[in-house]
Write a protein that holds these residues in place. Structure first.
Motif, PDB file in Angstrom:
ATOM      1  N   VAL A 179       0.550   5.032   8.861  1.00  0.00           N
ATOM      2  CA  VAL A 179      -0.842   4.821   8.472  1.00  0.00           C
ATOM      3  C   VAL A 179      -0.883   4.516   6.981  1.00  0.00           C
ATOM      4  CG1 VAL A 179      -3.179   5.771   8.464  1.00  0.00           C
ATOM      5  CG2 VAL A 179      -1.555   6.472  10.246  1.00  0.00           C
ATOM      6  N   GLY A 180      -1.278   3.294   6.625  1.00  0.00           N
ATOM      7  CA  GLY A 180      -1.285   2.878   5.228  1.00  0.00           C
ATOM      8  C   GLY A 180      -0.358   1.711   5.013  1.00  0.00           C
ATOM      9  N   SER A 181      -0.882   0.645   4.423  1.00  0.00           N
ATOM     10  CA  SER A 181      -0.105  -0.595   4.318  1.00  0.00           C
ATOM     11  C   SER A 181       0.164  -1.003   2.877  1.00  0.00           C
ATOM     12  CB  SER A 181      -0.836  -1.726   5.048  1.00  0.00           C
ATOM     13  OG  SER A 181      -2.160  -1.878   4.548  1.00  0.00           O
ATOM     14  N   GLY A 182       0.326  -0.014   1.997  1.00  0.00           N
ATOM     15  CA  GLY A 182       0.763  -0.305   0.641  1.00  0.00           C
ATOM     16  C   GLY A 182       2.269  -0.451   0.586  1.00  0.00           C
ATOM     17  N   ARG A 266      -5.335  -2.615  -5.279  1.00  0.00           N
ATOM     18  CA  ARG A 266      -4.321  -2.862  -4.253  1.00  0.00           C
ATOM     19  C   ARG A 266      -3.173  -3.675  -4.840  1.00  0.00           C
ATOM     20  NH1 ARG A 266      -8.524  -5.304   0.038  1.00  0.00           N
ATOM     21  NH2 ARG A 266      -9.895  -3.486   0.270  1.00  0.00           N
ATOM     22  N   PHE A 267      -2.023  -3.059  -4.916  1.00  0.00           N
ATOM     23  CA  PHE A 267      -0.868  -3.743  -5.468  1.00  0.00           C
ATOM     24  C   PHE A 267      -0.299  -4.724  -4.441  1.00  0.00           C
ATOM     25  CE2 PHE A 267      -1.268  -0.262  -8.289  1.00  0.00           C
ATOM     26  CZ  PHE A 267      -0.605  -0.600  -9.453  1.00  0.00           C
ATOM     27  N   PRO A 268       0.235  -5.864  -4.888  1.00  0.00           N
ATOM     28  CA  PRO A 268       0.931  -6.737  -3.934  1.00  0.00           C
ATOM     29  C   PRO A 268       2.150  -6.015  -3.366  1.00  0.00           C
ATOM     30  CG  PRO A 268       1.307  -7.456  -6.205  1.00  0.00           C
ATOM     31  CD  PRO A 268       0.252  -6.401  -6.262  1.00  0.00           C
ATOM     32  N   ILE A 269       2.519  -6.356  -2.147  1.00  0.00           N
ATOM     33  CA  ILE A 269       3.671  -5.733  -1.503  1.00  0.00           C
ATOM     34  C   ILE A 269       4.939  -6.463  -1.934  1.00  0.00           C
ATOM     35  CG2 ILE A 269       4.724  -5.065   0.678  1.00  0.00           C
ATOM     36  CD1 ILE A 269       1.988  -3.774   0.085  1.00  0.00           C
TER      37      ILE A 269
END
Length: 391
Positions: A179-182, A266-269
């Motif tokens: 859960v969480g897509s950072g 939101r940082f880029p992945i």
């Protein structure tokens, strides 16, 4: 009461960077931390495969470069080793096991200064500290955050926050919901897949995948081109390298990665292999948020239930500053971030500062630390009165 010109709250990388910069200025300080070690996030609460996502030149702390023998992308263990050397070099000795309960500015008659009360968790007693300046360096990652989910307590499998995840050994052959897509969520999903688990990751908001090389060249181009032009080039490069990821469940964004970082935090992945696993379906992308949990079954808002063996919450952190800082309402907002935007975010009133809250990683925190030390040195040198501090 123990006194020093500066009190630093937090012995993470922001706090020790500030301490080093003050040491270079020959300014005494007290540094307090609730944990039993410096940089506790790195030493105790990060996963094994973690590397610095940016090159070592960008991530080094002030006044102390990484050894030339270190790789460009420093692994966790070497970074911790570097921090230990940093502590020894600048002779930084924090007071550990100090859980700050109150920090307030004393506006009484006479010398005005900050009073800090911290519970010594070893002795079980409250101690007092005083200083002319207070630096909030407790960071963006103070309290692990797990959202409230109906029925979570009924889940029969393992439920952990990302700070408790080390590697995927114990999850082999399990269906694991991330859960969480950072960056943490994406890399933990990759690690799970590499260890033979069957991870699924919830991705509800648009994310941008960039390679290490894209980020490296972007940092160079920022010196020569406008931010908007650099962002356009990065977006083009990302599309060329990764293609259209919307067909794999990754929402498309009309905004670029750096705009999203500035507007929403939101940082880029930084992709280190996750995209390939998503494309091969070794990592399943789920677009819907969790509605409820019953037993080992997770019901999503699209109405589809799905069974899982374990859940890893990579849902970030909350700041704890508002619990103990009094008199900083005009400086930090209810979420613990500065109300004033970069680059003037680091200085408040009455000798109050913050380091590491600009959402610009090590680079931003290091700038903060140097700005704070320079400002404090200037105020002290221009002061017409000299104050003696018991150390």
């Amino acid at each position: 009461m123990l006194e020093a010109p500066v009190i630093i709250i937090g012995a993470g990388t922001s706090g020790i960077a500030t301490a080093a910069c003050l040491t270079k200025k020959s300014i005494p300080f007290i540094i307090l931390d609730r944990e039993d070690c410096y940089a506790s996030l790195w030493q105790k609460y990060t996963y094994d495969r973690l590397h610095l996502h940016l090159t070592k030149q960008i991530c080094e702390l002030p006044h102390f470069p990484f050894p030339s023998s270190y790789p460009n992308y420093v692994p966790k263990n070497q970074f911790i080793e570097y921090l230990g050397t940093y502590m020894n070099h600048f002779k930084i000795n924090p007071f550990y096991h100090r859980d700050v309960e109150l920090a307030e500015y004393d506006e009484g008659v006479g010398e005005k200064y900050w009073r800090v009360k911290a519970k010594n968790k070893r002795l079980g007693q409250v101690e007092e500290y005083g200083g002319r300046f207070l630096v909030v360096a407790s960071g963006e990652t103070a309290e692990p955050y797990v959202p409230e989910v109906e029925g979570l307590g009924s889940f029969r499998g393992k439920v952990i926050h990302s700070t408790r995840y080390k590697n995927g050994v114990e999850f082999k052959d399990e269906h694991v919901l991330v859960v969480g897509s950072g960056n943490s969520g994406m890399e933990i999903a990759l690690d799970l897949a590499n260890f033979g688990a069957k991870p699924s990751i919830i991705v509800r908001s648009p994310v941008y995948f960039l390679s290490r090389d894209m980020m490296y060249y972007a940092t160079i181009l920022f010196n020569y081109l406008s931010p908007s032009m650099v962002e356009k080039l990065v977006v083009i490069a990302s599309r060329i390298v990764y293609g259209d990821l919307s067909k794999y469940g990754i929402p498309f964004s009309n905004e670029g990665p750096f705009t999203m970082k500035m507007k929403y935090g939101r940082f880029p992945i930084i992709d280190v292999g996750t995209v390939a696993k998503i494309k091969s379906r070794e990592i399943e992308v789920l677009p819907a948020e969790i509605q409820s949990i019953s037993g080992n079954e997770v019901l999503f808002r699209d109405g589809k239930p799905q069974p899982f063996d374990s859940i890893v919450f990579c849902t970030g952190f909350k700041r704890s500053t508002q619990k103990w800082l009094k008199g900083g309402d005009d400086f930090l907002n209810e979420n613990g971030f500065p109300k004033t935007s970069f680059p003037n975010h680091w200085k408040g009133q009455n000798g109050l500062y913050c380091v590491g809250l600009s959402r610009r990683g090590f680079y931003g925190a290091n700038l903060d630390a140097q700005n704070v030390a320079n400002d404090i040195a200037s105020i002290i040198s221009n002061s017409s009165t000299k104050q003696v501090y018991a150390m």
